[in-house]
Enzyme design. Structure first.
Site, PDB file in Angstrom:
ATOM      1  N   SER A 153      -5.574  16.926 -10.332  1.00 14.84           N
ATOM      2  CA  SER A 153      -5.694  17.107  -8.904  1.00 14.84           C
ATOM      3  C   SER A 153      -5.749  18.578  -8.601  1.00 14.84           C
ATOM      4  O   SER A 153      -4.976  19.495  -9.277  1.00 14.84           O
ATOM      5  CB  SER A 153      -4.488  16.613  -8.031  1.00 14.84           C
ATOM      6  OG  SER A 153      -4.315  16.985  -6.792  1.00 14.84           O
ATOM      7  N   HIS A 200      -0.674 -12.882  -7.529  1.00 10.79           N
ATOM      8  CA  HIS A 200      -0.585 -12.381  -6.022  1.00 10.79           C
ATOM      9  C   HIS A 200      -0.172 -11.174  -6.135  1.00 10.79           C
ATOM     10  O   HIS A 200       0.463 -10.481  -5.350  1.00 10.79           O
ATOM     11  CB  HIS A 200       0.355 -13.285  -4.921  1.00 10.79           C
ATOM     12  CG  HIS A 200       0.146 -14.700  -5.188  1.00 10.79           C
ATOM     13  ND1 HIS A 200      -1.063 -15.270  -4.385  1.00 10.79           N
ATOM     14  CD2 HIS A 200       0.676 -15.717  -5.836  1.00 10.79           C
ATOM     15  CE1 HIS A 200      -0.945 -16.651  -4.627  1.00 10.79           C
ATOM     16  NE2 HIS A 200      -0.028 -16.774  -5.450  1.00 10.79           N
TER      17      HIS A 200
END
Length: 478
Positions: free
Chosen positions: A284, A154
């Site tokens: 970036s 999970h």
């Protein structure tokens, strides 16, 4: 318009797919294969008694790779039929053989058989590149088989595994895809020469009703083209379910790569692992410090495309009418080609990433040690019970201490002090040193290391031996 900048160009050609995969889906490969099929047909027909001469076969052989595209293209503008245009162009080069080119065949003899051959050739490229990924990851798994790391259920820390053991999960899914593609290749047959509606009526006329000769002709063509046989029955085309089968397998490759790429993106966010980052690479435009997982993201993007594209041949197969219809052609020439080009693109990136995976051991270790006290509680409880403790009471105390320690970390930003809390609790008949002895990560990785060794030897290495001919280095275009 004289510049390619003024027309649409597929990103598969300009950015992603390799030259070798593009070559398989090129017009040059297609039309050279058509000519090989015409030669195979003529040779079989000659051997079985039709009036075809050695001189005619030799003429066809002489021009099999010298395709006069300009003649074919000019002819197609007049007759609006690609196969007959190329029959005409071939005949212009081979005037003696011109009367027997395509004898008894229909368009699908060259069109569909070529498509089957392309499926085979393209699949071999996929298998070789997938084997390179298996090799890269197998070497990585062995190298890191003993390095404990957090395992997740999970996306929550559960127990421990090792960095190498996790890599075997990526490899195994890819191995399953390889086995599936191998199976499809084993089952792949040529269409053969079935005629307009699959009855071979034209060949019954040519061979004066001799069915054995017709069957021998197909067997000879199949052998000449490198196949074990032709399909037993068909309409005019091979069953479009074949395309659906192959693209379903390619979807499997996409799913496996997608899972790897998502895991890598998460691990890079955790700062435990990174994909390769080149010296002058910019992460970036706004944030110079960024090291974005752009290659893994590209795998994810292309994988989604393939998974969705795999529906195309399934819908096409289901909507074929009787012995044939032509609503398959425009769709399949795009969907099948682009699925292979996309998987080729994915594997190029997958090879590149797995050849240069970076592991930050200290970060992995720090993250393990942050969570290990929680994972050690069961061992601590068992040792305490052996020294006279009450299992039920100790379980409740461990639950309370664990929640309190977690709250300190989450709410106050403090350190995990679970071990100190347990040591200070008189219900646990253990010293602090005895409790800390349980904080050895190697105690919690189970059979991870031996599982890696067994898996690589028994599953990965046979695949590498079958398909890995030489080291493949994936040079990314951008």
């Amino acid at each position: 318009m004289n510049s390619t900048k003024e027309i649409y160009l597929s990103p598969f050609s300009t950015r992603y797919a390799s030259k070798e995969m593009q070559a398989v889906f090129s017009e040059d490969f297609k039309f050279r294969t058509w000519r090989k099929l015409w030669i195979a047909l003529a040779k079989a027909e000659k051997t079985l008694g039709l009036e075809i001469t050695d001189e005619q076969i030799a003429e066809l052989e002489a021009f099999k790779d010298d395709i006069n595209f300009e003649v074919a293209e000019a002819r197609e503008k007049i007759v609006r039929h690609d196969v007959m245009s190329h029959v005409y162009a071939y005949g212009q080069q081979c005037p003696k053989a011109e009367p027997i080119i395509h004898l008894g065949a229909t368009s699908c003899y060259v069109g569909d058989n070529t498509d089957v051959i392309i499926l085979k050739e393209a699949s071999h490229i996929i298998l070789q590149k997938a084997a390179q990924v298996v090799k890269n990851l197998s070497e990585f798994a062995v190298e890191y088989k003993n390095l404990p790391c957090l395992a997740y259920t999970h996306l929550q820390p559960a127990q421990l595994t090792t960095v190498g053991k996790r890599a075997t999960l990526w490899i195994y899914e890819l191995c399953q895809d390889i086995h599936e593609l191998e199976h499809r290749l084993e089952e792949l047959l040529l269409l053969g020469s079935k005629g307009t509606t699959g009855t071979q009526a034209s060949f019954m006329e040519l061979f004066e009703g001799d069915e054995d000769k017709i069957k021998k002709m197909e067997a000879m063509i199949a052998e000449d083209m490198g196949f074990r046989g032709c399909v037993p029955v068909s309409g005019q085309t091979y069953s479009r379910k074949v395309d659906a089968y192959f693209l379903s397998v390619l979807s499997g490759f996409a799913q496996s790569a997608y899972k790897f790429s998502n895991d890598m993106r998460i691990l890079q966010s955790f700062e435990e692992m990174e994909e390769p980052f080149e010296k002058n690479q910019i992460g970036s435009s706004a944030m110079p410090y960024k090291r974005n997982p752009m290659r893994s993201e590209r795998i994810s993007a292309l994988a989604r495309y393939v998974i969705v594209d795999s529906l195309n041949p399934a819908l096409t197969a289901g909507t074929q009418w009787f012995e044939r219809t032509l609503d398959d052609s425009a769709n399949k020439r795009i969907s099948v080609a682009e699925a292979f080009l996309a998987i080729d693109s994915i594997l190029n990136i997958y090879m590149n990433v797995t050849a240069g995976l970076v592991v930050y051991d200290k970060v992995v270790e720090r993250r393990v040690m942050e969570k290990l006290p929680f994972m050690a509680t069961e061992n601590i409880m068992m040792k305490s019970v052996k020294k006279g403790g009450n299992r039920q009471e100790l379980h409740e105390r461990l639950r309370t201490h664990s929640h309190a320690a977690a709250a300190k970390v989450k709410l106050e930003g403090g350190q995990n002090d679970l071990i100190e809390r347990i040591a200070a609790d008189d219900a646990f008949p253990l010293t602090l040193e005895e409790i800390k002895a349980e904080l050895d990560p190697s105690l919690y990785i189970g059979r991870s290391a031996s599982q890696v060794d067994e898996f690589v030897k028994e599953v990965a290495e046979p695949i590498i031996a079958r398909w890995h001919e030489s080291e493949i280095e994936a040079e990314l275009k951008v």
